[in-house]
Motif scaffolding. Structure first.
Motif, mmCIF file in Angstrom:
data_model
loop_
_atom_site.group_PDB
_atom_site.id
_atom_site.type_symbol
_atom_site.label_atom_id
_atom_site.label_comp_id
_atom_site.label_asym_id
_atom_site.label_seq_id
_atom_site.Cartn_x
_atom_site.Cartn_y
_atom_site.Cartn_z
ATOM 1 N N ASP A 68 -7.119 -4.044 3.978
ATOM 2 C CA ASP A 68 -6.766 -4.101 2.556
ATOM 3 C C ASP A 68 -7.822 -3.346 1.755
ATOM 4 N N GLY A 126 -9.156 -8.215 -1.102
ATOM 5 C CA GLY A 126 -9.585 -7.446 0.058
ATOM 6 C C GLY A 126 -11.076 -7.469 0.297
ATOM 7 N N HIS A 167 0.846 -1.187 0.000
ATOM 8 C CA HIS A 167 0.000 0.000 0.000
ATOM 9 C C HIS A 167 0.883 1.239 0.000
#
Length: 401
Positions: A392, A342, A222
């Motif tokens: 996520d 996710g 990320h």
């Protein structure tokens, strides 16, 4: 090679075996597992059966055998047990040896150093901008003889401007996402990044009058680096910027995309990609996957829904990777869902994980008038997770024929 006495060589091998949790696999020229040993349980690979296809038992071998080059190394591969290993490939006559050496400690240390460097860079940038704002505010205060209250107000304004710039960066990522469609079929999506800039991106567009492309990218990690790479890959697909590639052929697209985005040229980042093309006249969906979760279809003859399996290595791991194209026929009232992991790999407060089957059950059940299965799934994921932001990115596309 070092000319070492056998006793010293044996000692070195024993040291590597103990400290690096050495495990090995041997595959023959038919890609069947013929030998295995070492610390297999350490990597979550206990119970392997010799004589069976190696890639069916060890999923990360999918698409890597036979070897395109030898020796060959994949660094820092996460194993089923959660450990991280360097995976070494060596061709030996009619067999391929695959050696696993545990590098979890080094991987974690590198990740922490990289995160610290990123945090320090971000902090320095924010500090520099804040200092510039403070200096400007101080000059204004000196000239205007303002009191302390006015100074505090100016600092608050500077802080708000910094926050606004971060929000604008996130809005930029959102701005390049395609708008939902209402015809000739309905296309809708939900995108909830886990951080201000996430690693997911997606798109869809008409290749020509008869073929509609749908794709979703999930870059590992990320933050800014992952977000920029995901946007770049999505833009490459949207602009059809891969030379000598038929964008109606998912296998060709993923192969060319893998050549263009090798991880050593892109900050050691790799990505999973799902790419499909729907034929308007034939109703045929052609699709391929690069390490991505399977798409899911529901409605019509698939009342209970079913996944659309496809396999292939992640984009960026190996320039020799190849991808297989799958096909199925879809027509009204079918609903196609493409998503990142996710959407269902959601941790509960007790540490357990939400199941894929729970997501499939929600998507298979049509929502009522004015409602959406996407909102139902998002609400369920947040309820499973509890308070706070999802770990996520939550990204899902729905195509209702």
């Amino acid at each position: 090679m070092l000319d070492l006495p056998p006793r010293i060589s044996d000692s070195l091998l024993a040291l590597v075996h103990a400290q690096r949790a050495l495990a090995y696999l041997v595959a023959d020229d038919a890609q069947n597992l013929v030998r295995c040993g070492g610390h297999l349980a350490h990597y979550g690979l206990a119970g392997l059966q010799c004589g069976m296809p190696a890639s069916e038992q060890v999923l990360f071998l999918e698409g890597l055998l036979p070897l395109a080059e030898t020796p060959f190394l994949i660094r820092s591969m996460e194993m089923p047990s959660g450990r991280v290993a360097d995976v070494h490939f060596f061709a030996d006559e009619d067999t391929v040896w695959i050696l696993l050496l545990d590098v979890t400690a080094e991987y974690e240390e590198t990740r922490l150093v990289q995160q610290k460097a990123y945090d320090m860079t971000l902090l320095s940038q924010r500090e520099a901008r804040l200092i510039a704002q403070l200096e400007s505010t101080n000059r204004e205060l000196t000239l205007a003889h303002r009191d302390l209250a006015a100074s505090r107000e100016a600092l608050q304004l500077a802080h708000d401007r910094l926050q606004q710039e971060l929000r604008e960066a996130e809005l930029y990522v959102r701005a390049i996402l395609p708008a939902p469609l209402a015809e000739p079929w309905t296309v809708d999506w939900r995108f909830i990044p886990s951080t201000e800039l996430g690693g997911d991106c997606f798109g869809y567009h008409w290749i020509d009058d008869g073929h509609f492309a749908i794709y979703l990218i999930d870059v590992c990690g990320h933050g800014v680096g992952s977000a920029l790479l995901s946007v770049a890959v999505a833009d490459t697909l949207r602009s059809e910027a891969l030379q000598r590639t038929d964008f109606r052929s998912p296998a060709q697209v993923l192969t060319a995309l893998n050549q263009a985005y090798q991880m050593e040229r892109h900050g050691e980042l790799f990505s999973t990609v799902w790419y499909g093309v729907y034929g308007r006249a034939t109703g045929e969906l052609r699709y391929a996957s690069a390490g991505h979760p399977p798409a899911f279809v529901a409605g019509g003859p698939w009342e209970d829904g079913r996944p659309l399996p496809a396999s292939g290595p992640c984009i960026g791991l190996s320039p020799a990777a190849r991808y297989q194209e799958e096909r199925c026929t879809l027509g009204p009232p079918a609903r196609l869902y493409v998503f990142s992991d996710g959407t269902y790999e959601v941790a509960r407060p007790d540490g357990s994980m939400m199941e894929f089957a729970a997501m499939a059950k929600i998507l298979a059940r049509p929502a009522g008038a004015g409602l959406s299965e996407l909102d139902s799934l998002l609400a369920y994921a947040r309820d499973v997770h509890g308070p706070g932001v999802l770990e996520d990115d939550f990204t899902i596309i729905k195509v209702a024929l």
